[in-house]
Design an enzyme around this catalytic site. Structure first.
Site, short mmCIF file in Angstrom:
data_model
loop_
_atom_site.label_atom_id
_atom_site.label_comp_id
_atom_site.label_asym_id
_atom_site.label_seq_id
_atom_site.Cartn_x
_atom_site.Cartn_y
_atom_site.Cartn_z
CG HIS A 122 53.26 -5.75 11.60
ND1 HIS A 122 53.81 -4.50 11.63
CD2 HIS A 122 51.91 -5.56 11.81
CE1 HIS A 122 52.87 -3.59 11.86
NE2 HIS A 122 51.70 -4.19 11.95
CG HIS A 193 50.65 -3.87 16.53
ND1 HIS A 193 49.37 -3.39 16.72
CD2 HIS A 193 50.85 -3.89 15.19
CE1 HIS A 193 48.84 -3.14 15.54
NE2 HIS A 193 49.71 -3.43 14.59
CD GLU A 328 51.17 -0.14 14.85
OE1 GLU A 328 51.88 -0.77 14.08
OE2 GLU A 328 49.97 0.12 14.60
C1 GLA Z 1 49.27 -2.25 11.59
C2 GLA Z 1 48.95 -1.99 10.19
C3 GLA Z 1 47.52 -2.18 9.93
C4 GLA Z 1 47.09 -3.56 10.34
C5 GLA Z 1 47.45 -3.82 11.76
C6 GLA Z 1 47.15 -5.23 12.14
O1 GLA Z 1 48.84 -1.27 12.43
O2 GLA Z 1 49.35 -0.71 9.77
O3 GLA Z 1 47.25 -1.99 8.59
O4 GLA Z 1 47.74 -4.49 9.55
O5 GLA Z 1 48.82 -3.54 11.97
O6 GLA Z 1 45.89 -5.64 11.72
#
Ligand code: GLA
Length: 365
Positions: A122, A193, A328
């Site tokens: 991210h 997110h 997402e």
């Molecule tokens: C995304 C990732 C997950 C986790 C979340 C935050 O969805 O794919 O593995 O890291 O973000 O916790």
């Protein structure tokens, strides 16, 4: 005659989208942060802060018309400044994972922060979720957020200018439009997110999900795609027919074990970059239904497997494991290292654009 026009003018201000803003405190560095309330003609309401471009609350009607907040988050800026798993945030410069936190572009090796084991997640240590965006209140009730990610920021090449526009339409859609440009070749993957719980509490195992995808991208132990586009047929990843989220989540399946539940990217069935229906979630108790429309090629479906009850959110609510789900919209994880995946390279002169819509409909009584 005059009276009629006055009445029309009043209707125009009462109906349709409205935007008001207020103070949301300061970052630890002392930068002021604002919170914006978008309201549509049905009274549906989204609050969004320019800290990380985060959706703080989203109040949508249940089957009886009662508004309820369907996203996880915090009442005040402090919650967002503390460690949290990207609640409601805009994610970039590269959403999801980059394997071994590095990639090669035009023959140059770029290293990005390792913030998820050996990988980068991210956007790195200080991704777009942790910066203050420049906000502009639009005349049509929309909120425009922009951010200049400088050349070399978090290891990424090129000055990358990103603009995200949020609208709350009278069709009960939270519409998110992303745009980006760069002055040097770079990679870009942008998403939101938000953690949804359409019931407004409890876990999401009873939510019923449909995903318009024949294939998904299986992962290794670090949740990096192996490169395979695997048919979902005969696996717990087949959501082509509406299926309870919890129905197969504990099955003895290698991919479910690696993700500690669902935490995977699905390859959306589509021709190109048209806006198409990617997912539909229905919560039977509340009667709330959410559709996800996107121009993006993939969607990460994550079942909040890493939530562990240590975070207290809005109204003191404890966010337990699987108390929310994320959908997402995105390009596939680790695309910069996967030449066969749709490209995430952005070059000078090109304009990256994408649209995602979270649309709330009510199931009939
Ligand atoms: C995304 C990732 C997950 C986790 C979340 C935050 O969805 O794919 O593995 O890291 O973000 O916790």
């Amino acid at each position: 005659m005059d009276k009629i026009w006055v009445a029309f003018a009043l209707m125009a201000t009462v109906q349709g989208a409205k935007l008001v803003s207020g103070d949301f405190g300061k970052t630890r560095e002392g930068a002021p942060v604002r919170i914006y309330t978008l309201t549509n003609k049905h009274g549906v309401e989204a609050t969004i802060t320019n800290y990380g471009g985060r959706v703080v609350s989203l109040k949508v009607p249940d089957k009886k018309g009662a508004l309820g907040d369907v996203v996880l988050g915090f009442d005040s800026i402090d919650g967002y400044l503390n460690e949290n798993p990207y609640f409601g945030a805009l994610i970039g410069r590269y959403a999801n994972r980059i394997g071994h936190a590095q990639f090669t572009l035009d023959g140059v090796l770029y290293k990005v922060p390792k913030n998820d084991g050996d990988n980068s997640l991210h956007g790195g240590t200080r991704g777009f979720d942790k910066v203050v965006w420049t906000a502009r209140e639009m005349k049509d009730g929309g909120l425009e957020l922009s951010y200049l990610s400088k050349d070399g920021e978090e290891g990424y090449p090129g000055n990358c200018k990103v603009t995200v526009i949020y609208h709350l339409t009278d069709l009960n859609e939270l519409k998110i439009e992303y745009a980006a440009t760069t002055d040097k070749d770079t990679v870009v993957n942008l998403t939101n997110h938000s953690y949804f719980n359409l019931k407004g509490g409890g876990d999401i195992l009873g939510h019923i999900l449909t995903l318009n995808a024949d294939r998904f991208t299986p992962v290794d132990g670090g949740l990096i795609p192996t490169g395979e586009l695997k048919p979902v047929t005969g696996t717990p990843f087949d959501f082509r027919k509406a299926t309870g989220v919890g129905r197969r989540i504990e099955q003895n399946d290698e991919q479910l074990k690696l993700g500690k539940g669902y935490d995977h990217n699905w390859v959306l069935n589509k021709k190109g970059a048209e806006l198409s229906l990617a997912a539909r979630v229905e919560e039977p108790e509340s009667g709330r239904v959410m559709e996800v429309w996107t121009t993006q090629p993939g969607i990460q479906f994550y079942t909040g497997n890493f939530l562990d009850g240590t975070i207290q959110g809005k109204g003191g609510r404890v966010y337990a494991r699987r108390s929310a789900l994320c959908l997402e919209t995105q390009h596939f994880p680790d695309s910069p290292n996967k030449p066969k995946f749709p490209s995430t390279v952005l070059k000078p002169g090109m304009a990256f654009k994408s649209t995602t819509i979270y649309k709330f409909v009510r199931s009939p009584l």
